[in-house]
Write a protein that holds these residues in place. Structure first.
Motif, PDB file in Angstrom:
ATOM      1  N   PHE A 167       0.840  -1.200   0.000  1.00 51.52           N
ATOM      2  CA  PHE A 167       0.000   0.000   0.000  1.00 51.52           C
ATOM      3  C   PHE A 167       0.877   1.253   0.000  1.00 51.52           C
ATOM      4  N   ILE A 168       1.928   1.254   0.837  1.00 50.43           N
ATOM      5  CA  ILE A 168       2.837   2.404   0.910  1.00 50.43           C
ATOM      6  C   ILE A 168       3.462   2.668  -0.456  1.00 50.43           C
ATOM      7  N   ASN A 182      -7.310  13.674  -3.478  1.00 47.46           N
ATOM      8  CA  ASN A 182      -8.024  13.553  -2.205  1.00 47.46           C
ATOM      9  C   ASN A 182      -8.036  12.101  -1.736  1.00 47.46           C
ATOM     10  N   GLN A 183      -8.472  11.914  -0.495  1.00 45.20           N
ATOM     11  CA  GLN A 183      -8.398  10.587   0.123  1.00 45.20           C
ATOM     12  C   GLN A 183      -9.206   9.541  -0.637  1.00 45.20           C
ATOM     13  N   THR A 184     -10.430   9.885  -1.032  1.00 40.01           N
ATOM     14  CA  THR A 184     -11.286   8.921  -1.725  1.00 40.01           C
ATOM     15  C   THR A 184     -10.645   8.446  -3.026  1.00 40.01           C
ATOM     16  N   TRP A 202      -3.687   3.313   7.308  1.00 35.83           N
ATOM     17  CA  TRP A 202      -2.330   3.457   6.804  1.00 35.83           C
ATOM     18  C   TRP A 202      -2.072   4.854   6.248  1.00 35.83           C
ATOM     19  N   LEU A 203      -3.070   5.422   5.576  1.00 32.65           N
ATOM     20  CA  LEU A 203      -2.905   6.779   5.040  1.00 32.65           C
ATOM     21  C   LEU A 203      -2.575   7.762   6.147  1.00 32.65           C
ATOM     22  N   TRP A 211       4.119  10.984   3.214  1.00 29.78           N
ATOM     23  CA  TRP A 211       3.303  11.987   2.533  1.00 29.78           C
ATOM     24  C   TRP A 211       2.688  12.928   3.562  1.00 29.78           C
ATOM     25  N   ARG A 212       2.058  13.984   3.083  1.00 25.63           N
ATOM     26  CA  ARG A 212       1.458  14.972   3.976  1.00 25.63           C
ATOM     27  C   ARG A 212       0.029  15.261   3.516  1.00 25.63           C
ATOM     28  N   ALA A 213      -0.894  15.248   4.470  1.00 29.11           N
ATOM     29  CA  ALA A 213      -2.289  15.584   4.177  1.00 29.11           C
ATOM     30  C   ALA A 213      -2.455  17.094   4.296  1.00 29.11           C
ATOM     31  N   ASN A 214      -2.969  17.727   3.263  1.00 29.29           N
ATOM     32  CA  ASN A 214      -3.150  19.176   3.248  1.00 29.29           C
ATOM     33  C   ASN A 214      -4.638  19.502   3.327  1.00 29.29           C
TER      34      ASN A 214
END
Length: 233
Positions: A167-168, A182-184, A202-203, A211-214
């Motif tokens: 997955f990574i 986006n996540q979806t 995991w995300l 990674w970075r969620a913005n």
């Protein structure tokens, strides 16, 4: 950095892991909603599993207003980071950054012999990388860069979880081609449903590592971008 929320080792399920008191998290996020309703909503929204991501038990004699005893919720550090990010507020980002900073400090404290540890990781990773490349060649799949093995002393390794590693690699490969997903959509491109609990976990678990969620200023969703590795000179 000053202590915002106490982080302590706690047995959750069968794993001893760094954890936080959910009430402290609630207070530091400055949530107006009462704790009981808030924590239940966060658990449902984040898809957290009892005895995996959190534990709960009654605190006898602590309900000063009488009635049923209050419940104490203990969250894994990963679950607490996830909830802080979902708050989508300045305070939530502050708390999440605090968790990431403290996590790095805790990881550094647990390494008694860093050079020996790095050598062992390099040896294990070399074998693992060759096995993955062989598997891809057998499947006639395109070769990808395995970024997570480049710096084993700064990357967390989970050798026993092959699905997690795949997955990574998929997410890294996707984000190298296109950021701001986006996540979806990101879950879809990795072959998972938008409500897949493992993919979501995991995300958020590797947010700040690979990674970075913005979080958008006027949006309830967030997009992802890849964290570039620093190349040693």
């Amino acid at each position: 950095m000053n202590t915002l929320i106490q982080i302590t080792p706690q047995l959750i399920g069968t794993q001893k892991t760094n954890s936080v008191n959910a009430r402290e998290l609630h207070q530091n996020l400055e949530i107006g909603k009462d704790f009981s309703s808030w924590i239940k909503a966060q658990i449902d929204r984040a898809g957290l599993e009892m005895n995996v991501d959190y534990i709960v038990y009654a605190q006898k004699g602590e309900n000063l207003s009488g009635g049923r005893p209050t419940s104490k919720y203990i969250l894994t550090l990963e679950a607490a980071k996830h909830i802080a990010m979902m708050s989508q507020s300045k305070k939530g980002k502050e708390v999440r950054d605090y968790f990431i900073s403290k996590e790095k400090e805790l990881q550094a404290l647990t390494v008694d012999e860093p050079l020996v540890l790095v050598a062992r990781i390099l040896e294990t990773v070399s074998t693992q990388n060759q096995n993955i490349l062989t598997l891809l060649q057998e499947r006639n799949e395109p070769r990808q860069e395995f970024l997570y093995i480049d710096k084993p002393n700064t990357r967390r390794m989970h050798h026993k979880l092959s699905n997690e590693e795949r997955f990574i690699e998929k997410v890294i490969y996707i984000l190298k081609k296109e950021e701001g997903i986006n996540q979806t959509e990101l879950l879809r491109r990795t072959g998972k449903r938008k409500d897949d609990k493992s993919g979501i976990k995991w995300l958020h678990g590797y947010d700040g590592i690979y990674w970075r969620a913005n979080v958008g200023k006027y949006s309830s969703s967030y997009s992802y971008s890849l964290i570039e590795e620093e190349v040693a000179s």
